[in-house]
Design a protein around this motif. Structure first.
Motif, PDB file in Angstrom:
ATOM      1  N   TRP A  70      -7.156  -6.502   2.981  1.00  0.00           N
ATOM      2  CA  TRP A  70      -7.117  -5.704   4.205  1.00  0.00           C
ATOM      3  C   TRP A  70      -5.754  -5.028   4.354  1.00  0.00           C
ATOM      4  CZ3 TRP A  70      -4.411  -6.233   8.914  1.00  0.00           C
ATOM      5  CH2 TRP A  70      -4.909  -5.489   9.988  1.00  0.00           C
ATOM      6  N   ARG A  72      -3.623  -4.415   1.932  1.00  0.00           N
ATOM      7  CA  ARG A  72      -3.498  -3.463   0.821  1.00  0.00           C
ATOM      8  C   ARG A  72      -4.173  -2.137   1.170  1.00  0.00           C
ATOM      9  NH1 ARG A  72      -2.676  -4.955  -4.481  1.00  0.00           N
ATOM     10  NH2 ARG A  72      -2.920  -3.234  -5.937  1.00  0.00           N
ATOM     11  N   ARG A  73      -5.342  -2.216   1.766  1.00  0.00           N
ATOM     12  CA  ARG A  73      -6.069  -0.992   2.139  1.00  0.00           C
ATOM     13  C   ARG A  73      -5.277  -0.181   3.168  1.00  0.00           C
ATOM     14  NH1 ARG A  73     -10.596   0.534   0.038  1.00  0.00           N
ATOM     15  NH2 ARG A  73     -11.986   1.899   1.149  1.00  0.00           N
ATOM     16  N   HIS A  77      -3.783   3.661   2.501  1.00  0.00           N
ATOM     17  CA  HIS A  77      -4.019   4.765   3.437  1.00  0.00           C
ATOM     18  C   HIS A  77      -2.716   5.275   4.044  1.00  0.00           C
ATOM     19  CE1 HIS A  77      -8.388   5.089   3.443  1.00  0.00           C
ATOM     20  NE2 HIS A  77      -8.377   3.793   3.178  1.00  0.00           N
ATOM     21  N   GLU A 138      -6.825   0.963  -7.725  1.00  0.00           N
ATOM     22  CA  GLU A 138      -7.297   0.474  -6.426  1.00  0.00           C
ATOM     23  C   GLU A 138      -8.817   0.350  -6.359  1.00  0.00           C
ATOM     24  OE1 GLU A 138      -5.376  -0.764  -4.147  1.00  0.00           O
ATOM     25  OE2 GLU A 138      -3.521  -0.176  -5.144  1.00  0.00           O
ATOM     26  N   TYR A 140     -11.209   2.747  -6.008  1.00  0.00           N
ATOM     27  CA  TYR A 140     -11.960   3.708  -5.197  1.00  0.00           C
ATOM     28  C   TYR A 140     -12.891   4.509  -6.107  1.00  0.00           C
ATOM     29  CZ  TYR A 140      -8.876   3.249  -1.086  1.00  0.00           C
ATOM     30  OH  TYR A 140      -8.194   2.784   0.007  1.00  0.00           O
TER      31      TYR A 140
END
Length: 192
Positions: A70, A72-73, A77, A138, A140
Motif C-alpha cells: 500500500w 509502495r503504491r 503515484h 512495479e 503495472y
C-alpha cells in the motif's frame, strides 16, 4: 510494536508510531523513488511527499493486502505526480536499496548486481525510465500505465520496448553485460 498497534498509532497521529513506520519503510521506498527521480534530491522530495500522503491517508488502509504494498503504491503515484508536475515526464514522452528488482540469475552474469542495473536504468530518458519502472519492476499493465500517465496504451508499449533496447545498449556499452549472440534480448531477464 505489532503492525496493528503501529497502524493505530499512525491513525491517531502519534509521533512515535509515525517515526517507527518511517524507519521501517524509508529505505525501501527511497529505492522506489530513486528509480523514478532525476537525482537524489528529487528522490528525497518524492519520499518526503510520499510519506506525508501515507500519514494523511493511513486511515484508508483496510488491511486487505500488505501495508508495504500500500505504501509502495502511494510512493509510485507520488513519483509520477512529481514528474508530471515538473513537466519532466511529458517532455520526454513527447520526444517519442535496489529492492524489488527481479532478475533471473541464470540469464544474467553473476557479476551484474541489481544496483548496477538500477544505475543504468537511471540513465534512460525519463519517459522510458518511468514506463520501464512501472511495467517491469512495479507490475503495472500497459493499460494501467496509460491511465496513470495519461498516454495511449500503444505509447506505453513502444516506450517500454525502446526502454528495454536502450537499457540493453547501455549495459553493453558500460561492459556490464555482453551483447547476446542469439538475438534474444538479455533483458528478458526482467520476466515481462
Amino acid at each position: 510494536m505489532t503492525e496493528e498497534v503501529l497502524l493505530q498509532g499512525c491513525i491517531n497521529n502519534e509521533p512515535m508510531a509515525q517515526k517507527e513506520l518511517y524507519q521501517k519503510y524509508n529505505s525501501k521506498m527511497m529505492s522506489v523513488c530513486y528509480r523514478f527521480a532525476h537525482n537524489r534530491e528529487d528522490a528525497e522530495d518524492m519520499l518526503q511527499e510520499g510519506f506525508i500522503k501515507v500519514f494523511s491517508q493511513i486511515h484508508t488502509f483496510r488491511s486487505q493486502g500488505a501495508l508495504e504494498g500500500w505504501i509502495r503504491r502511494i510512493m509510485v503515484h507520488t513519483c509520477i505526480n512529481h514528474l508530471k508536475r515538473n513537466k519532466k515526464f511529458n517532455e520526454s514522452v513527447d520526444l517519442i536499496h535496489a529492492n524489488g528488482l527481479q532478475v533471473r540469475e541464470d540469464s544474467v552474469p553473476s557479476i551484474v548486481q541489481a544496483k548496477q542495473v538500477i544505475e543504468c536504468i537511471r540513465l534512460l530518458p525519463i519517459g522510458y525510465r518511468t514506463v520501464l519502472n512501472l511495467y517491469a519492476l512495479e507490475g503495472y499493465s500497459h493499460k494501467e500505465i496509460a491511465t496513470v500517465l495519461d498516454i495511449e496504451e500503444s505509447t506505453s508499449r513502444s516506450q517500454y520496448t525502446r526502454a528495454r533496447q536502450m537499457l540493453e545498449d547501455i549495459l553493453v556499452k558500460q561492459k556490464i553485460i555482453q551483447k547476446p549472440q542469439n538475438k534474444v534480448s538479455l533483458l528478458a531477464a526482467f520476466g515481462r
